[in-house]
Design an enzyme around this catalytic site. Structure first.
Site, short mmCIF file in Angstrom:
data_model
loop_
_atom_site.label_atom_id
_atom_site.label_comp_id
_atom_site.label_asym_id
_atom_site.label_seq_id
_atom_site.Cartn_x
_atom_site.Cartn_y
_atom_site.Cartn_z
N LYS A 78 0.84 -1.21 0.00
CA LYS A 78 0.00 0.00 0.00
C LYS A 78 0.87 1.25 0.00
O LYS A 78 0.62 2.20 -0.74
CB LYS A 78 -0.94 -0.01 1.22
CG LYS A 78 -2.07 -1.02 1.09
CD LYS A 78 -2.87 -1.18 2.39
CE LYS A 78 -3.89 -2.31 2.22
NZ LYS A 78 -4.62 -2.63 3.45
N GLN A 122 -4.86 -1.69 9.76
CA GLN A 122 -4.68 -2.95 9.03
C GLN A 122 -5.29 -4.11 9.82
O GLN A 122 -4.95 -4.33 10.98
CB GLN A 122 -3.18 -3.18 8.78
CG GLN A 122 -2.87 -4.38 7.91
CD GLN A 122 -3.40 -4.24 6.47
OE1 GLN A 122 -3.38 -3.17 5.89
NE2 GLN A 122 -3.87 -5.34 5.91
N ASP A 145 -11.33 2.95 4.34
CA ASP A 145 -11.64 1.51 4.20
C ASP A 145 -13.15 1.29 4.15
O ASP A 145 -13.62 0.18 3.84
CB ASP A 145 -11.04 0.71 5.37
CG ASP A 145 -9.76 -0.04 4.97
OD1 ASP A 145 -9.49 -0.14 3.75
OD2 ASP A 145 -9.05 -0.50 5.87
#
Ligand code: NAD
Length: 314
Positions: A78, A122, A145
């Site tokens: 990422k 994460q 997200d």
């Protein structure tokens, strides 16, 4: 006296049965990497505009807790892709012994940082943490997200303007490279997590599909999949979907990432779909790796750019 000539006219053709030309339908491999590259090229241009017109450079904060090796690989990828297109990324690495409160405090400080437009934690977190509480601490305006209940709630209620979770968003883009209009199609989504299955089912509903959302307790998964024009496998079960689970001409999206080890001890990845078998029947199919994975990251970058664009309008 009459005389005969040999006619030069061509002899009448005896009809020959034509061999029918059988057009073999070519199965399409849906290349996630190619689509992700073109999405990122578009994002790069939008970032240039943000920098030129608003003096804004998108910023993404990533919180990683513990030393899960897969998470380390995902976060490194990422960060690398952020850099490629001009997004600043900031990784916060916390020890698994960290207290829940410390993570909540860190999130609070990032929520208030004007340089940061997107914040992700994460997943999965080590088991001792309350993941739901941590996700709810993220400002919905920075939740790129798309997992905060406010953003998921907007999606489920059909309210525009929330962040769409990255993997389901990527799946829809992949499906629409094969068929733009999905109205009236039957879709089977295998797996009903908040991360993938549930939001994807709602996105497909929004496109006009009739959706079956399958979970580990579903009694007749093969039967439901056989009726589907679109099959999405997101269960985390290696090769769950076999050739006889899919009807001819279906679009098949494999979200699953399963890490296995071969007899020589070498690690390899396989999806939830038996690719060799299913690709004989599918109209189009995503590979693993190189299908959904690259689009998940590209959609995260897209959400970060959208967030920065929204900040630029404040
Ligand atoms: P999860 O464990 O949170 O949820 C799995 C879901 O699948 C559950 O709803 C469960 O009931 C269902 N399920 C399990 N076994 C089943 C079965 N036999 N039949 C039907 N349903 C079954 O997992 P998740 O986070 O949603 O991830 C699912 C898979 O997708 C994993 O392999 C994960 O690694 C992968 N994934 C890939 C990406 C990507 O970018 N490619 C992103 C997220 C997740």
């Amino acid at each position: 006296m009459p005389f005969t000539t040999h006619s030069k006219a061509p002899a009448p053709k005896t009809p020959v049965a034509k061999t029918p030309i059988v057009k073999k339908k070519i199965m399409k491999v849906i290349e996630g990497r190619t689509l992700a590259t073109s999405l990122k090229a578009d994002l790069l241009k939008r970032i240039e505009i943000l920098k030129k017109d608003h003096k804004i450079r998108p910023g993404l904060a990533i919180i990683r807790v513990g030393d899960d090796s897969a998470s380390q690989v995902y976060v490194a990828s990422k960060k690398r892709q952020c850099k490629e297109i001009g997004i600043r990324s900031f990784e916060h690495i916390l020890h698994s012994a960290t207290k829940q409160k410390m993570i909540l405090d860190l999130i609070q400080s990032i929520n208030e940082d004007p340089e940061i437009h997107g914040l992700i934690v994460q997943l999965p977190l080590p088991k001792k943490f309350n993941t739901a509480e941590i996700i709810q601490a993220i400002s919905p305006q920075k939740d790129v997200d798309g997992l905060h209940p406010l953003n998921l709630g907007k999606l489920f209620c059909g309210i525009e303007g929330g962040f769409i979770p990255c993997t389901p968003k990527g799946c829809i883009k992949l499906i629409q490279t094969v068929q733009k209009n999905l109205k009236g199609l039957n879709a089977a989504v295998i797996g009903a997590s908040n991360l993938v299955g549930k939001p994807l089912a709602h996105l497909l509903l929004k496109e006009g599909c009739t959706v079956s959302l399958l979970n580990s307790k579903t009694k007749n998964p093969k039967e439901l999949c056989c009726q589907a024009d679109i099959v999405v496998a997101a269960a985390g079960v290696p090769h769950l979907v076999q050739g006889d689970w899919v009807k001819i001409g279906a679009i098949v999206i494999d979200v699953g990432i399963n890490r296995l080890v071969d007899t020589k001890g070498k690690a390899y990845l396989i999806g939830d779909v038996n690719y060799d078998d299913v690709s004989k029947k599918a109209k189009a199919i995503t590979p693993v790796p190189g299908g959904v994975g690259p689009m998940t990251v590209a959609c995260l970058l897209e959400n970060t750019v959208i967030s920065a664009e929204l900040f630029s309008q404040l």
